[in-house]
Scaffold this motif. Structure first.
Motif, PDB file in Angstrom:
ATOM      1  N   THR A 197       0.818  -1.227   0.000  1.00 46.68           N
ATOM      2  CA  THR A 197       0.000   0.000   0.000  1.00 46.68           C
ATOM      3  C   THR A 197       0.845   1.269   0.000  1.00 46.68           C
ATOM      4  OG1 THR A 197      -0.126   0.008   2.430  1.00 46.68           O
ATOM      5  CG2 THR A 197      -1.914  -1.112   1.232  1.00 46.68           C
ATOM      6  N   ARG A 198       2.161   1.143   0.073  1.00 47.42           N
ATOM      7  CA  ARG A 198       2.996   2.336   0.173  1.00 47.42           C
ATOM      8  C   ARG A 198       2.905   3.181  -1.108  1.00 47.42           C
ATOM      9  NH1 ARG A 198       6.354  -1.290  -2.219  1.00 47.42           N
ATOM     10  NH2 ARG A 198       8.242  -0.578  -3.299  1.00 47.42           N
ATOM     11  N   HIS A 199       3.184   4.455  -0.949  1.00 47.44           N
ATOM     12  CA  HIS A 199       3.247   5.375  -2.075  1.00 47.44           C
ATOM     13  C   HIS A 199       4.544   6.165  -1.987  1.00 47.44           C
ATOM     14  CE1 HIS A 199      -0.916   4.305  -2.648  1.00 47.44           C
ATOM     15  NE2 HIS A 199      -0.997   5.072  -3.719  1.00 47.44           N
ATOM     16  N   LEU A 200       5.055   6.562  -3.122  1.00 52.24           N
ATOM     17  CA  LEU A 200       6.268   7.376  -3.206  1.00 52.24           C
ATOM     18  C   LEU A 200       5.942   8.519  -4.161  1.00 52.24           C
ATOM     19  CD1 LEU A 200       9.296   7.257  -2.187  1.00 52.24           C
ATOM     20  CD2 LEU A 200       9.838   6.410  -4.470  1.00 52.24           C
ATOM     21  N   ILE A 201       5.945   9.738  -3.623  1.00 49.94           N
ATOM     22  CA  ILE A 201       5.571  10.904  -4.418  1.00 49.94           C
ATOM     23  C   ILE A 201       6.825  11.675  -4.796  1.00 49.94           C
ATOM     24  CG2 ILE A 201       4.212  13.031  -4.477  1.00 49.94           C
ATOM     25  CD1 ILE A 201       2.536  11.817  -2.161  1.00 49.94           C
ATOM     26  N   VAL A 202       7.008  11.900  -6.090  1.00 50.62           N
ATOM     27  CA  VAL A 202       8.118  12.708  -6.590  1.00 50.62           C
ATOM     28  C   VAL A 202       7.512  14.018  -7.089  1.00 50.62           C
ATOM     29  CG1 VAL A 202      10.059  12.850  -8.180  1.00 50.62           C
ATOM     30  CG2 VAL A 202       9.333  10.614  -7.299  1.00 50.62           C
ATOM     31  N   TYR A 203       7.825  15.104  -6.392  1.00 52.90           N
ATOM     32  CA  TYR A 203       7.282  16.399  -6.772  1.00 52.90           C
ATOM     33  C   TYR A 203       8.117  17.041  -7.879  1.00 52.90           C
ATOM     34  CZ  TYR A 203       4.058  16.147  -2.843  1.00 52.90           C
ATOM     35  OH  TYR A 203       3.043  15.765  -1.986  1.00 52.90           O
ATOM     36  N   ASP A 204       7.553  18.087  -8.489  1.00 49.40           N
ATOM     37  CA  ASP A 204       8.220  18.659  -9.660  1.00 49.40           C
ATOM     38  C   ASP A 204       9.482  19.446  -9.332  1.00 49.40           C
ATOM     39  OD1 ASP A 204       6.938  20.841  -8.548  1.00 49.40           O
ATOM     40  OD2 ASP A 204       5.520  21.106 -10.195  1.00 49.40           O
ATOM     41  N   ASP A 205       9.769  19.662  -8.043  1.00 49.01           N
ATOM     42  CA  ASP A 205      11.053  20.263  -7.667  1.00 49.01           C
ATOM     43  C   ASP A 205      12.047  19.191  -7.216  1.00 49.01           C
ATOM     44  OD1 ASP A 205       9.923  19.518  -5.264  1.00 49.01           O
ATOM     45  OD2 ASP A 205       9.958  21.519  -4.358  1.00 49.01           O
ATOM     46  N   ASP A 206      11.713  17.917  -7.538  1.00 49.37           N
ATOM     47  CA  ASP A 206      12.550  16.754  -7.210  1.00 49.37           C
ATOM     48  C   ASP A 206      12.624  16.443  -5.725  1.00 49.37           C
ATOM     49  OD1 ASP A 206      13.142  15.910  -9.803  1.00 49.37           O
ATOM     50  OD2 ASP A 206      14.851  17.272  -9.966  1.00 49.37           O
ATOM     51  N   THR A 207      11.728  17.021  -4.928  1.00 51.22           N
ATOM     52  CA  THR A 207      11.616  16.562  -3.552  1.00 51.22           C
ATOM     53  C   THR A 207      10.737  15.311  -3.553  1.00 51.22           C
ATOM     54  OG1 THR A 207       9.731  18.064  -3.178  1.00 51.22           O
ATOM     55  CG2 THR A 207      11.914  18.828  -2.481  1.00 51.22           C
ATOM     56  N   VAL A 208      10.959  14.464  -2.565  1.00 46.99           N
ATOM     57  CA  VAL A 208      10.310  13.152  -2.538  1.00 46.99           C
ATOM     58  C   VAL A 208       9.696  12.918  -1.169  1.00 46.99           C
ATOM     59  CG1 VAL A 208      10.678  10.661  -2.805  1.00 46.99           C
ATOM     60  CG2 VAL A 208      11.943  12.262  -4.241  1.00 46.99           C
ATOM     61  N   ASP A 209       8.526  12.290  -1.170  1.00 48.43           N
ATOM     62  CA  ASP A 209       7.857  11.937   0.076  1.00 48.43           C
ATOM     63  C   ASP A 209       7.458  10.459  -0.018  1.00 48.43           C
ATOM     64  OD1 ASP A 209       6.900  12.377   2.599  1.00 48.43           O
ATOM     65  OD2 ASP A 209       5.190  13.611   2.005  1.00 48.43           O
ATOM     66  N   GLY A 210       7.872   9.687   0.968  1.00 52.71           N
ATOM     67  CA  GLY A 210       7.544   8.265   1.007  1.00 52.71           C
ATOM     68  C   GLY A 210       6.536   7.994   2.095  1.00 52.71           C
ATOM     69  N   THR A 211       5.362   7.471   1.729  1.00 49.73           N
ATOM     70  CA  THR A 211       4.305   7.216   2.708  1.00 49.73           C
ATOM     71  C   THR A 211       3.962   5.731   2.751  1.00 49.73           C
ATOM     72  OG1 THR A 211       2.410   7.491   1.211  1.00 49.73           O
ATOM     73  CG2 THR A 211       3.350   9.492   2.168  1.00 49.73           C
ATOM     74  N   CYS A 212       3.198   5.371   3.772  1.00 45.32           N
ATOM     75  CA  CYS A 212       2.827   3.964   3.957  1.00 45.32           C
ATOM     76  C   CYS A 212       1.560   3.597   3.200  1.00 45.32           C
ATOM     77  CB  CYS A 212       2.591   3.680   5.440  1.00 45.32           C
ATOM     78  SG  CYS A 212       1.130   4.548   6.091  1.00 45.32           S
ATOM     79  N   SER A 213       0.820   4.600   2.721  1.00 45.12           N
ATOM     80  CA  SER A 213      -0.525   4.328   2.230  1.00 45.12           C
ATOM     81  C   SER A 213      -1.035   5.491   1.391  1.00 45.12           C
ATOM     82  CB  SER A 213      -1.466   4.151   3.423  1.00 45.12           C
ATOM     83  OG  SER A 213      -1.466   5.340   4.215  1.00 45.12           O
ATOM     84  N   LEU A 214      -2.152   5.254   0.728  1.00 41.14           N
ATOM     85  CA  LEU A 214      -2.822   6.331   0.007  1.00 41.14           C
ATOM     86  C   LEU A 214      -3.351   7.378   0.983  1.00 41.14           C
ATOM     87  CD1 LEU A 214      -3.821   7.500  -2.668  1.00 41.14           C
ATOM     88  CD2 LEU A 214      -5.861   6.070  -2.444  1.00 41.14           C
ATOM     89  N   HIS A 215      -3.799   6.943   2.151  1.00 40.80           N
ATOM     90  CA  HIS A 215      -4.271   7.867   3.189  1.00 40.80           C
ATOM     91  C   HIS A 215      -3.205   8.911   3.493  1.00 40.80           C
ATOM     92  CE1 HIS A 215      -6.182   8.966   7.140  1.00 40.80           C
ATOM     93  NE2 HIS A 215      -4.919   9.153   7.473  1.00 40.80           N
ATOM     94  N   CYS A 216      -1.989   8.464   3.746  1.00 42.40           N
ATOM     95  CA  CYS A 216      -0.913   9.394   4.096  1.00 42.40           C
ATOM     96  C   CYS A 216      -0.386  10.135   2.871  1.00 42.40           C
ATOM     97  CB  CYS A 216       0.198   8.656   4.831  1.00 42.40           C
ATOM     98  SG  CYS A 216      -0.300   8.119   6.499  1.00 42.40           S
ATOM     99  N   ALA A 217      -0.471   9.522   1.689  1.00 46.20           N
ATOM    100  CA  ALA A 217      -0.113  10.234   0.459  1.00 46.20           C
ATOM    101  C   ALA A 217      -1.063  11.405   0.243  1.00 46.20           C
ATOM    102  CB  ALA A 217      -0.147   9.283  -0.733  1.00 46.20           C
ATOM    103  N   ALA A 218      -2.339  11.206   0.562  1.00 47.27           N
ATOM    104  CA  ALA A 218      -3.322  12.282   0.434  1.00 47.27           C
ATOM    105  C   ALA A 218      -2.970  13.444   1.360  1.00 47.27           C
ATOM    106  CB  ALA A 218      -4.717  11.754   0.748  1.00 47.27           C
ATOM    107  N   ILE A 219      -2.471  13.135   2.544  1.00 43.88           N
ATOM    108  CA  ILE A 219      -2.030  14.190   3.467  1.00 43.88           C
ATOM    109  C   ILE A 219      -0.874  14.965   2.849  1.00 43.88           C
ATOM    110  CG2 ILE A 219      -0.980  14.661   5.719  1.00 43.88           C
ATOM    111  CD1 ILE A 219      -2.515  12.180   6.770  1.00 43.88           C
ATOM    112  N   SER A 220       0.104  14.257   2.304  1.00 48.05           N
ATOM    113  CA  SER A 220       1.254  14.906   1.679  1.00 48.05           C
ATOM    114  C   SER A 220       0.822  15.827   0.550  1.00 48.05           C
ATOM    115  CB  SER A 220       2.225  13.847   1.139  1.00 48.05           C
ATOM    116  OG  SER A 220       3.306  14.460   0.445  1.00 48.05           O
ATOM    117  N   LEU A 221      -0.075  15.353  -0.296  1.00 48.58           N
ATOM    118  CA  LEU A 221      -0.521  16.156  -1.431  1.00 48.58           C
ATOM    119  C   LEU A 221      -1.266  17.409  -0.971  1.00 48.58           C
ATOM    120  CD1 LEU A 221      -1.635  13.171  -3.663  1.00 48.58           C
ATOM    121  CD2 LEU A 221       0.265  14.732  -4.154  1.00 48.58           C
TER     122      LEU A 221
END
Length: 199
Positions: free
Chosen positions: A74-98
């Motif tokens: 269920t983990r997600h890894l978000i790569v933003y357009d400034d090349d910063t990265v956020d690694g979350t355990c789930s879509l729930h926490c990815a939604a928080i990051s976004l």
């Protein structure tokens, strides 16, 4: 980018729904500073090779503390357009990051491929993934599971009565819709654990 516009619209609406009026929104002062002197979120770091040694660099979800490798499906890894990265355990926490990173457009978002045979699931670009939302199965940080599948046939095979198939945006909308109740449930469980630990 369609996904960026969608995320900005959805996230902004969810964050400011309680503010009530445009005037209240303008006067709202956030009680935290998420950025450093370079305008980067304090817990995000620039990473030109986010898929390399992923679990060493992003071992725990910054929002809930879960060990990401234990929840590789269920983990997600978000790569933003400034090349910063956020690694979350789930879509729930990815939604928080976004929601917290509204000024960063997601360049690529990866999710664990729940249909893979590997014990530690490989990542798939969510643009190519099919999500299965299954209310009969609990998810990570959520009462309803939202699993990503690289192979649509495997997503179809995972369907049960009451489940639905969707794309990333559809799963994200459901995650935001479920977030209030999921947060209430998480807080209650953690309070119970603290109470037991204190006895």
């Amino acid at each position: 980018m369609k996904r960026r516009n969608f995320l900005l619209t959805t996230s902004t609406g969810m964050l400011f729904a309680a503010a009530g009026t445009a005037q209240a929104q303008e006067k709202m002062v956030m009680p935290w500073d998420w950025t450093d002197e370079n305008g980067l979120a304090r817990f995000l770091k620039v990473d030109p090779n986010p898929l390399e040694n992923e679990f060493e660099k992003y071992p725990r979800c910054p929002y809930c503390g879960m060990v990401r490798k234990m929840f590789s499906q269920t983990r997600h890894l978000i790569v933003y357009d400034d090349d910063t990265v956020d690694g979350t355990c789930s879509l729930h926490c990815a939604a928080i990051s976004l929601s917290l990173n509204l000024d960063r457009g997601p360049k690529t978002i990866y999710a664990g491929d729940a249909g893979a045979e590997d014990e530690v699931k490989p990542l798939v670009d969510v643009e190519q993934a099919t999500y299965v939302i299954d209310p009969s199965k609990p998810g990570t940080m959520a009462a309803v599971s939202k699993y990503a599948y690289a192979d649509k046939a495997k997503a179809e095979a995972a369907m049960v009565a009451g489940a639905e198939m969707t794309d990333f945006n559809g799963a994200l909308v459901r995650s935001y819709a479920d977030m209030a109740q999921d947060t209430i449930n998480i807080r209650a469980r953690r309070a119970e654990r603290r109470a037991r630990a204190g006895n």
